[in-house]
Design an enzyme around this catalytic site. Structure first.
Site, PDB file in Angstrom:
ATOM      1  N   LYS A   1       0.837  -1.200   0.000  1.00 40.25           N
ATOM      2  CA  LYS A   1       0.000   0.000   0.000  1.00 40.25           C
ATOM      3  C   LYS A   1       0.868   1.245   0.000  1.00 40.25           C
ATOM      4  O   LYS A   1       1.551   1.540   0.966  1.00 40.25           O
ATOM      5  CB  LYS A   1      -0.888   0.034   1.238  1.00 40.25           C
ATOM      6  CG  LYS A   1      -1.773   1.271   1.269  1.00 40.25           C
ATOM      7  CD  LYS A   1      -2.339   1.510   2.636  1.00 40.25           C
ATOM      8  CE  LYS A   1      -2.179   2.911   3.163  1.00 40.25           C
ATOM      9  NZ  LYS A   1      -1.941   3.985   2.255  1.00 40.25           N
TER      10      LYS A   1
ATOM     11  N   GLY B   1       2.836   3.084  13.972  1.00 44.65           N
ATOM     12  CA  GLY B   1       3.599   1.865  14.249  1.00 44.65           C
ATOM     13  C   GLY B   1       3.141   1.209  15.542  1.00 44.65           C
ATOM     14  O   GLY B   1       2.981  -0.007  15.637  1.00 44.65           O
TER      15      GLY B   1
ATOM     16  N   GLU C   1       9.733   0.635  10.812  1.00 45.96           N
ATOM     17  CA  GLU C   1      10.705   1.718  10.632  1.00 45.96           C
ATOM     18  C   GLU C   1       9.954   3.000  10.937  1.00 45.96           C
ATOM     19  O   GLU C   1       9.093   3.412  10.169  1.00 45.96           O
ATOM     20  CB  GLU C   1      11.211   1.743   9.190  1.00 45.96           C
ATOM     21  CG  GLU C   1      11.822   0.450   8.706  1.00 45.96           C
ATOM     22  CD  GLU C   1      13.259   0.255   9.162  1.00 45.96           C
ATOM     23  OE1 GLU C   1      13.795   1.170   9.827  1.00 45.96           O
ATOM     24  OE2 GLU C   1      13.830  -0.798   8.873  1.00 45.96           O
TER      25      GLU C   1
ATOM     26  N   CYS D   1      12.968  10.690   7.710  1.00 48.52           N
ATOM     27  CA  CYS D   1      12.868  10.088   9.048  1.00 48.52           C
ATOM     28  C   CYS D   1      14.161  10.233   9.825  1.00 48.52           C
ATOM     29  O   CYS D   1      14.155  10.376  11.030  1.00 48.52           O
ATOM     30  CB  CYS D   1      12.484   8.632   8.917  1.00 48.52           C
ATOM     31  SG  CYS D   1      13.531   7.756   7.771  1.00 48.52           S
TER      32      CYS D   1
ATOM     33  N   GLU E   1       9.305  15.043  16.593  1.00 48.62           N
ATOM     34  CA  GLU E   1       9.692  15.028  15.187  1.00 48.62           C
ATOM     35  C   GLU E   1       8.839  16.030  14.422  1.00 48.62           C
ATOM     36  O   GLU E   1       7.622  15.899  14.368  1.00 48.62           O
ATOM     37  CB  GLU E   1       9.478  13.619  14.620  1.00 48.62           C
ATOM     38  CG  GLU E   1       9.869  13.498  13.172  1.00 48.62           C
ATOM     39  CD  GLU E   1       9.606  12.102  12.613  1.00 48.62           C
ATOM     40  OE1 GLU E   1       8.532  11.547  12.890  1.00 48.62           O
ATOM     41  OE2 GLU E   1      10.473  11.590  11.897  1.00 48.62           O
TER      42      GLU E   1
HETATM   43  P1  NAD Z   1       1.992   7.644   8.639  1.00 52.08           P
HETATM   44  O1  NAD Z   1       2.353   6.766   9.774  1.00 52.08           O
HETATM   45  O2  NAD Z   1       0.867   8.575   8.810  1.00 52.08           O
HETATM   46  O3  NAD Z   1       1.638   6.765   7.358  1.00 52.08           O
HETATM   47  C1  NAD Z   1       2.505   5.798   6.840  1.00 52.08           C
HETATM   48  C2  NAD Z   1       1.701   4.799   6.041  1.00 52.08           C
HETATM   49  O4  NAD Z   1       0.837   4.081   6.928  1.00 52.08           O
HETATM   50  C3  NAD Z   1       0.803   5.415   4.999  1.00 52.08           C
HETATM   51  O5  NAD Z   1       0.772   4.567   3.875  1.00 52.08           O
HETATM   52  C4  NAD Z   1      -0.543   5.437   5.688  1.00 52.08           C
HETATM   53  O6  NAD Z   1      -1.603   5.396   4.779  1.00 52.08           O
HETATM   54  C5  NAD Z   1      -0.494   4.161   6.495  1.00 52.08           C
HETATM   55  N1  NAD Z   1      -1.341   4.134   7.690  1.00 52.08           N
HETATM   56  C6  NAD Z   1      -1.722   5.193   8.456  1.00 52.08           C
HETATM   57  N2  NAD Z   1      -2.484   4.767   9.483  1.00 52.08           N
HETATM   58  C7  NAD Z   1      -2.582   3.431   9.365  1.00 52.08           C
HETATM   59  C8  NAD Z   1      -3.207   2.423  10.150  1.00 52.08           C
HETATM   60  N3  NAD Z   1      -3.888   2.719  11.245  1.00 52.08           N
HETATM   61  N4  NAD Z   1      -3.090   1.138   9.759  1.00 52.08           N
HETATM   62  C9  NAD Z   1      -2.379   0.829   8.666  1.00 52.08           C
HETATM   63  N5  NAD Z   1      -1.768   1.729   7.895  1.00 52.08           N
HETATM   64  C10 NAD Z   1      -1.852   3.026   8.240  1.00 52.08           C
HETATM   65  O7  NAD Z   1       3.332   8.389   8.259  1.00 52.08           O
HETATM   66  P2  NAD Z   1       3.571   9.417   7.089  1.00 52.08           P
HETATM   67  O8  NAD Z   1       3.049  10.731   7.554  1.00 52.08           O
HETATM   68  O9  NAD Z   1       3.116   8.901   5.779  1.00 52.08           O
HETATM   69  O10 NAD Z   1       5.163   9.422   7.041  1.00 52.08           O
HETATM   70  C11 NAD Z   1       5.905  10.180   7.912  1.00 52.08           C
HETATM   71  C12 NAD Z   1       6.473   9.332   9.020  1.00 52.08           C
HETATM   72  O11 NAD Z   1       7.189   8.226   8.518  1.00 52.08           O
HETATM   73  C13 NAD Z   1       7.447  10.092   9.857  1.00 52.08           C
HETATM   74  O12 NAD Z   1       7.227   9.854  11.220  1.00 52.08           O
HETATM   75  C14 NAD Z   1       8.789   9.499   9.448  1.00 52.08           C
HETATM   76  O13 NAD Z   1       9.772   9.625  10.420  1.00 52.08           O
HETATM   77  C15 NAD Z   1       8.445   8.110   9.149  1.00 52.08           C
HETATM   78  N6  NAD Z   1       9.426   7.495   8.260  1.00 52.08           N
HETATM   79  C16 NAD Z   1      10.275   6.563   8.751  1.00 52.08           C
HETATM   80  C17 NAD Z   1      11.220   5.988   7.935  1.00 52.08           C
HETATM   81  C18 NAD Z   1      12.179   4.946   8.459  1.00 52.08           C
HETATM   82  O14 NAD Z   1      12.775   4.262   7.665  1.00 52.08           O
HETATM   83  N7  NAD Z   1      12.341   4.794   9.737  1.00 52.08           N
HETATM   84  C19 NAD Z   1      11.284   6.356   6.589  1.00 52.08           C
HETATM   85  C20 NAD Z   1      10.413   7.306   6.122  1.00 52.08           C
HETATM   86  C21 NAD Z   1       9.468   7.868   6.967  1.00 52.08           C
END
Ligand code: NAD
Ligand code: MN
Length: 823
Positions: free
Chosen positions: A191, A249, A266, A300, A397
């Site tokens: 997804k 997460g 992650e 991130c 963050e």
């Molecule tokens: P997010 O957690 O809002 O969304 C990430 C993904 O999860 C999206 O595809 C979203 O649709 C999905 N999602 C959201 N809620 C969900 C749920 N309840 N169940 C299942 N899926 C769900 O994050 P974002 O705003 O898209 O990305 C930013 C975040 O990602 C930041 O916190 C950043 O630090 C982190 N990030 C981490 C890494 C890493 O490798 N550690 C890399 C890139 C981004």
């Protein structure tokens, strides 16, 4: 403007990359369907959502908005494909992956343009960083597909993998997820993030082009509440790989608790960028630009906390402001632009909110004098000084182009400040003194440490977090273990339950004799009845009343509760008593465990010696330990001797591994090397299995302490005396106090306290499925790493199941230290 005028102002002219190829491609394909079984299908709901161009705020494309029925179809396709794909030769999988890498390169410009249009990031970055790294990831993992059979013997694919990715590196995160999954023989339902699906859909088209078998990769676009949650909860998904925010997460950890789904997370970060006073400040300034203004700070592992040695802080901040004044913000497709657009209006608002809060909290904000474009979602590079470490902007963050700076005086202070966060994703260290930099790097609680460089990535070098930045690695060999499981697991029936072995008072005959033959040999201990032992359940002699204490901080201590619990033999007779541990005892044990953290920094030679010595001291008391096992379990004496001997052998194994499980040196495509060092996780809580009162305890404690962890152990609940006797062995073996702490009592009550505990870094639990679920649920508090058996039995006497690599991986997390060289 004539040449002279240009020379005077040194202004750039516009250098736009053409949007047309991207826009044409979108027009030809819109509205986009879902990619299931290599077909483009309409979403079940008939609904579409808009993807916007954040640089203009205008719609780019209509994307299918899937629901749970679509997820069901995609998972079914992936399941069907798994049957064949998991058995497809590694070489054949490697050929497909090689073809993917080649096609990424062939379409690289279109992919770069699409990524910039959809996400708002500068074309310079998508063209030179994102897309080349994507290709590299598939090349690298094509290699692992080829080598899997020889390099990961004993492992098999996990099954159908659900993968959920964020919007900040849309195609790169896809590559980090899909490449290792396919290499290891899994099939995928992915997804993309809601705002950025386009490159994933172009990628799907590439899969059609190269003829990847249908169902191996399925791409399902849509909202988190529809697609994401359905994937997470789907009963036929064997693993969830997630990249995104720590909050989501955490909710995924809770939703999958007890389901037996493998999980890698992650998550977010607040990574320190540490500058010592001897650093090359001009390089530092460019480093900061790449650390926090790369991808508008929506990274991130962004170096979002600048920690500067006090005596150079003024000078560095001044230089930074000058540089910030010259950063160019604007059209992401302009090749001379440094900073593009923020991905969405919501994200822009959130950045503004946190910046306002920083000002309210009393920090000093600075932004360049120029103004951002008014169309689209732009935010200027922002620098905060006078920040105090406990404020929101120093801890949360921001995920935008916002840098907060603080100062330190000594290296120790720098480390303390750097680690003063609940995250642990990355860190950057700047100093011309290599000794200082290499001394500081291992002390930083972070998965990647960049020395005199920022934000470097490569497929060869694993990436992932410590603490609340999640667990699991992507890239490197360590990343492969996220997509495999030991083969023996699927060949052992899940119904047998080793927790009844003790109650039944017998080991299964087969395992018993095999232990015996393997570990004891023909000559020793053949006679089954020994004086003082029993082959029935009644001791021949009345036993001496045994009331061992608990073992905390190297001292024998009475339980805080003042209560004891009886230990019975299988005939129901009391054979001793142990302390009834409670919350307070656990707290003390965790504290003692933390106080012993010096164990991790001692030499591996020293740790190995102590493990050998523990084995030696156990061997000297072999008969006594065997008798204790007989007394508690009613098993035969020879069988008990086998268990003691297997325990001695196991201690030897980990003494051996201590100075041999050392990590590797990677050679990514740069001038330099990356040291991948397995580090201990920290304070590890261990709830031991019921059966094998001694061997179960040793099998878990030995690898944990061999790798430098300190442990709080709950021994077998029904047969704790083998573990409590064992502290006498520890006391005579030079093991520093606090490295092993033993708390007896009710396993599930004590486990709950440990799983809830914020200062416990990892928890292992070998017990009933219900208990495993509780541990996984509670672990989401501080995102501690867990290792549980879901009630699945393990034959501890079998070295394939009871020792080796799996245990070493669970005992460590890999830190990658990047060391570029050359002037
Ligand atoms: P997010 O957690 O809002 O969304 C990430 C993904 O999860 C999206 O595809 C979203 O649709 C999905 N999602 C959201 N809620 C969900 C749920 N309840 N169940 C299942 N899926 C769900 O994050 P974002 O705003 O898209 O990305 C930013 C975040 O990602 C930041 O916190 C950043 O630090 C982190 N990030 C981490 C890494 C890493 O490798 N550690 C890399 C890139 C981004
Ligand atoms: Mn978009």
């Amino acid at each position: 403007m004539n040449v002279m005028e240009i020379f005077k102002s040194m202004e750039y002219g516009p250098a736009p990359e053409a949007a047309a190829p991207g826009l044409t491609w979108i027009q030809e394909h819109a509205p986009f369907g879902l990619f299931i079984n290599n077909q483009w299908v309409k979403p079940d709901s008939g609904q579409y959502m808009e993807s916007i161009n954040p640089a203009t705020g205008r719609p780019l494309a209509q994307i299918a908005s899937a629901n749970s029925a679509d997820v069901d179809a995609a998972v079914a396709a992936a399941r069907a494909a798994f049957e064949t794909w998991s058995r497809t030769l590694g070489h054949v999988r490697a050929r497909y992956m090689y073809a993917i890498a080649r096609h990424i390169q062939k379409h690289s410009r279109l992919l770069a343009v699409l990524e910039s249009l959809d996400n708002g990031k500068p074309i310079r970055e998508t063209r030179d960083i994102d897309i080349p790294l994507v290709a590299r990831h598939f090349y690298y993992h094509a290699g692992w597909a080829q080598l899997m059979a020889s390099e990961l013997p004993g492992y098999e694919p996990v099954g159908v993998v659900g993968q959920i990715i964020p919007w900040n590196f849309p195609l790169l995160m896809l590559a980090w997820k899909i490449a290792p999954a396919l290499a290891m023989g899994n099939t995928v339902v992915l997804k993309p993030a809601r705002y950025t699906s386009l490159t994933a859909l172009k990628f799907a088209e590439i899969l059609q082009e190269i003829g990847l078998p249908p169902g191996v990769v399925n791409i399902v676009t849509g909202e988190a509440s529809q697609v994401g949650e359905a994937l997470v909860r789907h009963p036929d998904v064997n693993k969830i790989a997630f990249t995104g925010s720590t909050d989501v997460g955490r909710s995924i950890r809770r939703a999958t608790a007890g389901s037996g789904k493998k999980l890698s997370l992650e998550l977010g970060g607040k990574s320190p960028f540490i500058v010592f006073d001897d650093a090359d400040l001009d390089s530092v300034v460019e480093g900061v630009v790449d650390a926090i203004w790369f991808n508008q700070g929506q990274v991130c592992c962004a170096g979002s906390r600048l920690l500067v040695q006090e005596n150079i802080a003024g000078r560095l901040i001044e230089k930074l402001r000058v540089r910030m004044e010259h950063l160019r913000i604007g059209d992401p497709l302009d090749k001379a632009v440094d900073i593009g657009a923020i991905v969405s209006p919501g994200q822009l608002k959130e950045i503004q909110r946190l910046v306002n809060q920083g000002v309210e909290e009393g920090a000093v904000m600075w932004q360049p004098s120029w103004a951002c474009p008014t169309e689209g979602y732009f935010f200027p590079p922002t620098l905060f000084t006078n920040v105090s470490p406990a404020t929101t902007i120093a801890q949360v963050e921001i995920f935008g182009p916002v840098l907060v700076s603080m100062t330190f005086r000594t290296p120790n202070e720098a480390v303390e400040l750097a680690n003063n966060t609940r995250y642990g994703l990355a860190a950057s260290v700047w100093s011309e003194n290599i000794n200082l930099a290499l001394d500081v790097a291992p002390k930083l609680k972070a998965g990647s440490v960049w020395i005199n460089c920022p934000n470097l990535f490569d497929a060869s070098s694993g990436f992932g977090g410590y603490r609340e930045s999640g667990f699991g690695r992507e890239g490197g060999k360590e990343g492969l273990y996220e997509y495999v499981r030991p083969k023996w697991e699927s060949s052992t029936p899940a119904t047998a339950d080793d927790f009844h072995i003790v109650q039944d008072s017998t080991l299964p005959d087969s395992s018993r004799s095999s232990v015996h033959e393997k570990e004891v040999g023909e000559t020793s201990h053949e006679e089954d009845v020994e004086p003082g032992s029993t082959n029935g359940f009644r001791p021949v002699f009345p036993s001496i009343d045994r009331t061992p204490k608990m073992f905390i901080g190297g001292k024998q201590v009475r339980p805080d509760s003042g209560y004891s619990r009886d230990v019975y033999d299988p005939g129901g007779h009391v054979v001793g008593q142990v302390g009834e541990g409670n919350r307070k005892d656990i707290r003390n044990a965790v504290e003692a465990s933390h106080a012993a953290s010096g164990w991790a920094v001692g030499t591996t030679h020293n740790r190995a010696q102590i493990l050998f010595y523990i084995a030696e001291n156990l061997a000297a008391r072999e008969e006594e330990f065997a008798r204790c096992i007989v007394q508690q379990t009613g098993r035969s004496y020879s069988d008990a001797v086998s268990e003691v001997e297997a325990s001695i052998s196991r201690l030897f194994s980990y003494a051996a591994w201590t100075d041999k499980f050392e990590g590797v040196v990677h050679r990514p495509p740069l001038r330099g090397a990356v040291l991948a060092m397995p580090e201990p996780i920290g304070v590890t809580a261990i709830a031991c299995p019921e059966a094998y009162p001694l061997l179960g305890f040793i099998s878990l404690v030995a690898p944990a302490i061999a790798m430098g962890n300190t442990v709080v152990v709950i021994p077998s609940q029904t047969s704790p005396l083998s573990a409590t006797d064992f502290y006498q062995v520890l006391e005579t073996s030079d093991l520093p106090g606090g490295v092993v702490n033993i708390v007896t009592g009710d396993r599930d009550t004590l486990s709950q306290v440990l799983a809830d505990h914020d200062d416990v870094d990892a928890m292992w639990y070998f017990g009933p499925a219900e208990g495993c679920k509780r541990v996984e649920l509670a672990s989401s508090g501080n995102m501690k790493r867990t290792w549980v058996n879901y009630g699945h039995p393990r034959n501890w006497s079998d070295p394939v199941q009871g020792e080796g690599e799996e245990f070493l991986h669970e005992s460590t997390q890999v830190k990658n230290i990047w060391i570029p060289y050359g002037e």
